[in-house]
Design a protein around this motif. Structure first.
Motif, PDB file in Angstrom:
ATOM      1  N   GLU A 135       2.315   2.282  -6.260  1.00 19.69           N
ATOM      2  CA  GLU A 135       3.064   2.516  -6.849  1.00 19.69           C
ATOM      3  C   GLU A 135       2.976   4.485  -6.662  1.00 19.69           C
ATOM      4  O   GLU A 135       4.186   4.979  -6.575  1.00 19.69           O
ATOM      5  CB  GLU A 135       3.024   2.369  -8.489  1.00 19.69           C
ATOM      6  CG  GLU A 135       3.672   1.488  -8.868  1.00 19.69           C
ATOM      7  CD  GLU A 135       3.466   0.947 -10.109  1.00 19.69           C
ATOM      8  OE1 GLU A 135       3.240   2.414 -11.368  1.00 19.69           O
ATOM      9  OE2 GLU A 135       3.534   0.014 -10.755  1.00 19.69           O
ATOM     10  N   LYS A 136       1.731   4.604  -6.772  1.00 16.09           N
ATOM     11  CA  LYS A 136       1.800   6.655  -6.351  1.00 16.09           C
ATOM     12  C   LYS A 136       1.890   6.589  -4.867  1.00 16.09           C
ATOM     13  O   LYS A 136       3.161   7.668  -4.882  1.00 16.09           O
ATOM     14  CB  LYS A 136      -0.256   6.814  -6.848  1.00 16.09           C
ATOM     15  CG  LYS A 136      -0.602   7.291  -7.787  1.00 16.09           C
ATOM     16  CD  LYS A 136      -2.020   7.237  -8.110  1.00 16.09           C
ATOM     17  CE  LYS A 136      -2.599   7.708  -9.327  1.00 16.09           C
ATOM     18  NZ  LYS A 136      -3.602   8.031  -9.588  1.00 16.09           N
ATOM     19  N   ALA A 137       1.940   5.628  -4.056  1.00 16.81           N
ATOM     20  CA  ALA A 137       1.788   5.993  -2.621  1.00 16.81           C
ATOM     21  C   ALA A 137       4.017   5.846  -2.824  1.00 16.81           C
ATOM     22  O   ALA A 137       4.239   6.740  -2.019  1.00 16.81           O
ATOM     23  CB  ALA A 137       1.782   4.691  -2.099  1.00 16.81           C
ATOM     24  N   VAL A 138       4.602   4.780  -3.469  1.00 17.53           N
ATOM     25  CA  VAL A 138       6.084   5.411  -3.700  1.00 17.53           C
ATOM     26  C   VAL A 138       6.398   6.327  -4.135  1.00 17.53           C
ATOM     27  O   VAL A 138       7.354   7.080  -3.282  1.00 17.53           O
ATOM     28  CB  VAL A 138       6.849   3.604  -4.225  1.00 17.53           C
ATOM     29  CG1 VAL A 138       8.035   3.971  -4.733  1.00 17.53           C
ATOM     30  CG2 VAL A 138       5.951   2.969  -3.983  1.00 17.53           C
ATOM     31  N   ALA A 139       5.818   7.278  -5.390  1.00 15.96           N
ATOM     32  CA  ALA A 139       5.915   8.440  -5.968  1.00 15.96           C
ATOM     33  C   ALA A 139       5.658   9.167  -4.215  1.00 15.96           C
ATOM     34  O   ALA A 139       7.033   9.956  -4.942  1.00 15.96           O
ATOM     35  CB  ALA A 139       5.823   8.238  -6.697  1.00 15.96           C
ATOM     36  N   LYS A 188       6.574  -2.423   1.785  1.00 18.25           N
ATOM     37  CA  LYS A 188       7.179  -3.914   2.078  1.00 18.25           C
ATOM     38  C   LYS A 188       8.363  -4.171   1.251  1.00 18.25           C
ATOM     39  O   LYS A 188       9.042  -5.572   1.974  1.00 18.25           O
ATOM     40  CB  LYS A 188       6.951  -4.030   0.157  1.00 18.25           C
ATOM     41  CG  LYS A 188       5.741  -4.198   0.038  1.00 18.25           C
ATOM     42  CD  LYS A 188       4.889  -4.617  -1.162  1.00 18.25           C
ATOM     43  CE  LYS A 188       3.812  -5.157  -1.450  1.00 18.25           C
ATOM     44  NZ  LYS A 188       3.625  -5.322  -3.695  1.00 18.25           N
ATOM     45  N   GLY A 189       9.081  -3.114   2.148  1.00 20.65           N
ATOM     46  CA  GLY A 189      10.438  -3.613   3.102  1.00 20.65           C
ATOM     47  C   GLY A 189      11.847  -2.999   1.823  1.00 20.65           C
ATOM     48  O   GLY A 189      12.079  -3.150   1.853  1.00 20.65           O
ATOM     49  N   SER A 229      14.917   2.410  -7.006  1.00 20.16           N
ATOM     50  CA  SER A 229      13.914   2.265  -6.423  1.00 20.16           C
ATOM     51  C   SER A 229      13.335   0.340  -6.871  1.00 20.16           C
ATOM     52  O   SER A 229      13.594  -0.125  -7.223  1.00 20.16           O
ATOM     53  CB  SER A 229      12.808   2.951  -6.450  1.00 20.16           C
ATOM     54  OG  SER A 229      12.604   3.943  -5.794  1.00 20.16           O
ATOM     55  N   ASN A 230      12.828  -0.452  -5.575  1.00 19.10           N
ATOM     56  CA  ASN A 230      12.875  -1.408  -5.296  1.00 19.10           C
ATOM     57  C   ASN A 230      14.007  -2.795  -5.016  1.00 19.10           C
ATOM     58  O   ASN A 230      14.317  -3.465  -5.666  1.00 19.10           O
ATOM     59  CB  ASN A 230      12.145  -2.147  -6.851  1.00 19.10           C
ATOM     60  CG  ASN A 230      11.668  -3.591  -6.780  1.00 19.10           C
ATOM     61  OD1 ASN A 230      10.853  -3.652  -5.619  1.00 19.10           O
ATOM     62  ND2 ASN A 230      11.558  -4.523  -7.197  1.00 19.10           N
ATOM     63  N   LEU A 231      14.614  -1.566  -4.021  1.00 13.83           N
ATOM     64  CA  LEU A 231      15.908  -2.286  -4.118  1.00 13.83           C
ATOM     65  C   LEU A 231      16.893  -3.201  -2.429  1.00 13.83           C
ATOM     66  O   LEU A 231      15.241  -3.261  -1.608  1.00 13.83           O
ATOM     67  CB  LEU A 231      17.415  -1.826  -3.598  1.00 13.83           C
ATOM     68  CG  LEU A 231      17.652  -1.377  -4.806  1.00 13.83           C
ATOM     69  CD1 LEU A 231      19.155   0.360  -4.601  1.00 13.83           C
ATOM     70  CD2 LEU A 231      17.964  -1.587  -5.743  1.00 13.83           C
ATOM     71  N   ARG A 232      16.795  -4.539  -2.237  1.00 12.50           N
ATOM     72  CA  ARG A 232      16.333  -5.674  -1.416  1.00 12.50           C
ATOM     73  C   ARG A 232      17.984  -5.002   0.070  1.00 12.50           C
ATOM     74  O   ARG A 232      17.468  -5.006   0.941  1.00 12.50           O
ATOM     75  CB  ARG A 232      16.884  -7.408  -1.673  1.00 12.50           C
ATOM     76  CG  ARG A 232      16.190  -8.040  -0.496  1.00 12.50           C
ATOM     77  CD  ARG A 232      16.592  -9.149  -1.405  1.00 12.50           C
ATOM     78  NE  ARG A 232      17.953  -9.292  -1.589  1.00 12.50           N
ATOM     79  CZ  ARG A 232      19.046 -10.322  -2.132  1.00 12.50           C
ATOM     80  NH1 ARG A 232      17.459 -12.242  -1.885  1.00 12.50           N
ATOM     81  NH2 ARG A 232      20.042 -10.733  -1.557  1.00 12.50           N
ATOM     82  N   VAL A 273      19.293  -5.410  -6.485  1.00 13.01           N
ATOM     83  CA  VAL A 273      18.013  -5.279  -6.846  1.00 13.01           C
ATOM     84  C   VAL A 273      16.915  -5.977  -6.367  1.00 13.01           C
ATOM     85  O   VAL A 273      17.270  -7.728  -6.006  1.00 13.01           O
ATOM     86  CB  VAL A 273      17.414  -5.553  -8.196  1.00 13.01           C
ATOM     87  CG1 VAL A 273      16.003  -5.584  -9.259  1.00 13.01           C
ATOM     88  CG2 VAL A 273      18.122  -3.938  -8.862  1.00 13.01           C
ATOM     89  N   PHE A 274      15.820  -6.072  -6.039  1.00 11.18           N
ATOM     90  CA  PHE A 274      14.896  -7.281  -5.050  1.00 11.18           C
ATOM     91  C   PHE A 274      14.501  -8.095  -6.232  1.00 11.18           C
ATOM     92  O   PHE A 274      13.349  -7.870  -7.316  1.00 11.18           O
ATOM     93  CB  PHE A 274      13.254  -6.758  -4.278  1.00 11.18           C
ATOM     94  CG  PHE A 274      12.447  -7.245  -4.227  1.00 11.18           C
ATOM     95  CD1 PHE A 274      12.913  -8.234  -3.183  1.00 11.18           C
ATOM     96  CD2 PHE A 274      11.243  -7.505  -4.615  1.00 11.18           C
ATOM     97  CE1 PHE A 274      11.840  -8.941  -1.798  1.00 11.18           C
ATOM     98  CE2 PHE A 274      10.405  -8.595  -4.340  1.00 11.18           C
ATOM     99  CZ  PHE A 274      10.626  -9.054  -2.900  1.00 11.18           C
ATOM    100  N   THR A 275      14.584  -9.627  -5.794  1.00  7.19           N
ATOM    101  CA  THR A 275      13.450 -10.738  -6.563  1.00  7.19           C
ATOM    102  C   THR A 275      11.818 -10.734  -5.765  1.00  7.19           C
ATOM    103  O   THR A 275      12.423 -11.584  -5.308  1.00  7.19           O
ATOM    104  CB  THR A 275      14.583 -11.681  -6.863  1.00  7.19           C
ATOM    105  OG1 THR A 275      15.436 -11.059  -7.651  1.00  7.19           O
ATOM    106  CG2 THR A 275      13.717 -12.763  -7.802  1.00  7.19           C
ATOM    107  N   ASP A 276      10.953 -10.603  -6.692  1.00  9.65           N
ATOM    108  CA  ASP A 276      10.129 -11.328  -6.176  1.00  9.65           C
ATOM    109  C   ASP A 276      10.037 -12.820  -5.721  1.00  9.65           C
ATOM    110  O   ASP A 276       9.797 -13.363  -7.035  1.00  9.65           O
ATOM    111  CB  ASP A 276       8.700 -11.056  -7.144  1.00  9.65           C
ATOM    112  CG  ASP A 276       7.350 -10.783  -7.050  1.00  9.65           C
ATOM    113  OD1 ASP A 276       7.074 -12.806  -6.407  1.00  9.65           O
ATOM    114  OD2 ASP A 276       6.711 -10.011  -6.357  1.00  9.65           O
TER     115      ASP A 276
END
Length: 402
Positions: free
Chosen positions: A225-229, A332-333, A349-352, A371-374
């Motif tokens: 999360e820190k890396a994304v931020a 992660k894409g 964030s966390n969009l597919r 939105v991305f679904t794991d």
């Protein structure tokens, strides 16, 4: 762990105290709202692959369910108390009205009997003919009319009072039925919360036996999360510098140079503070700001924005008019869309999938991406962050209260 539940208990106590001054109508509205929230939570937080989720996530979701259910029970109890007060007031009013009705009936009966007795002793004609002069006869006519009207009014008062008592009795029956329904609801909610707390204890035990494993998993997520931020911060710095290039004037470091139209957009955005729509119709699973982890209190989480849980296939929507500032991609894409609203920036964030492109104008409610679904956990989480220039703000202060 004990300290965590103690803090939760104190927060429930504070919420309970703040509810004391609310009217029954306000409590009723709050109960309906909490019922909707529980329904949404049960749908969205249960829409996961139970075999693949880890105990930390399950415990967090379960704790959130319990928290909302505790608030619902507290509200039901207060609403029930208000109903009890109203029932007592109704019963007192009925008792008072019954006494008044009994007196009215007695007085009216005595009046009717007296009128009948007067008619047998002396007719109205004889009463008028026995007058000594015209003035006395006129006064006797007026007296007869006034007596007749008074008797009529007394009869009407008896009818009105009887109807009022019926209305009060109907209201009393309704309130008693409402209280009965509330008590049954409270009973059912308490039963559900008992089951959830048993499940919670099981998860706590599981986490304790594998504490080292779960701590490593958590710390890995925090690093990601820190890396994304950090990547988003870098992209925003670059985007602001690019947006300012070629514009007249001098901006402070890391701030936008705004055109007249952008200043107007900024002002409009600020005027809508607290009324902006949600970027996703869901449930907040993590709030903004620095906070201790709900299970491992020694580990601190710096939540850059709101984590909102939706359902599979949901799209993130722009919360206001603006322009696509930039789009980034994680290792992660998954993708992040950043929208500029004057000198405010919203990030999704966390969009597919992405439905917009850089520089495109968007309006409130426009879909920006899916939105991305794991695939492993089945969870659909949007990370929504709000900036003013490069400074993060609490999005909860800006979007509508749920």
């Amino acid at each position: 762990m004990k300290r965590f539940f103690y803090i939760l208990f104190l927060s429930f106590l504070f919420i309970g105290t703040s509810l004391q001054g609310q009217s029954r109508k306000e409590l009723e509205n709050r109960r309906k709202k909490l019922n909707k929230e529980i329904k949404k939570i049960n749908t969205l937080l249960s829409e996961t692959n139970k075999e693949k989720t880890d105990a930390l996530d399950d415990l967090k979701d379960l704790s959130q369910k319990i928290t909302v259910r505790e608030r619902l029970i507290e509200t039901i109890e207060l609403e029930s108390e208000e109903l009890s007060k109203e029932i007592k007031q109704n019963e007192k009013k009925i008792e008072k009205n019954n006494l008044e009705l009994a007196k009215l009936k007695t007085d009216y009966g005595a009046m009717v009997f007296k009128s009948y007795k007067s008619k047998s002793q002396q007719s109205k004609t004889m009463f008028l003919l026995s007058s000594e002069n015209f003035l006395q006869a006129y006064k006797r006519i007026k007296y007869i009319e006034q007596y007749k009207n008074f008797r009529k009014k007394q009869g009407q008062r008896v009818i009105t009072k009887t109807e009022e008592i019926k209305r009060l009795n109907d209201s009393l029956t309704k309130k008693k039925n409402q209280k009965k329904v509330l008590l049954n609801t409270e009973k059912n909610q308490k039963k559900k919360i008992e089951n959830e707390k048993e499940e919670q204890e099981t998860l706590v035990t599981k986490i304790k036996t594998q504490e080292s494993k779960y701590k490593k998993q958590l710390q890995k997520k925090i690093r990601e999360e820190k890396a994304v931020a950090k990547k988003i911060d870098k992209a925003i710095r670059a985007a602001i510098a690019k947006a300012n290039k070629g514009k007249k004037g001098k901006a402070k470091k890391g701030e936008f140079l705004l055109s007249k139209a952008e200043k107007a957009l900024k002002a409009n955005f600020e005027q809508n503070k607290g009324y902006l729509p949600w970027p996703l119709d869901g449930v907040i699973t993590r709030k903004f700001g620095v906070q201790p982890h709900p299970t491992f209190r020694s580990i601190t989480i710096n939540s850059t924005g709101l984590h909102i849980r939706g359902k599979k296939g949901d799209t993130a929507k722009s919360i206001f008019n603006g322009k696509i500032l930039t789009i980034t991609k994680s290792e992660k894409g998954t993708k992040t869309v950043m929208i500029q609203h004057g000198d405010y920036i919203t990030t999704y964030s966390n969009l597919r999938e992405i439905y917009v492109k850089k520089g495109q104008a968007v309006k409130t409610g426009d879909a920006v991406g899916k939105v991305f679904t794991d695939k492993i956990t089945g969870k659909t989480d949007l990370v929504f962050v709000l900036f003013k220039n490069r400074n993060r703000l609490n999005p909860s202060d800006w979007i509508r209260a749920n």
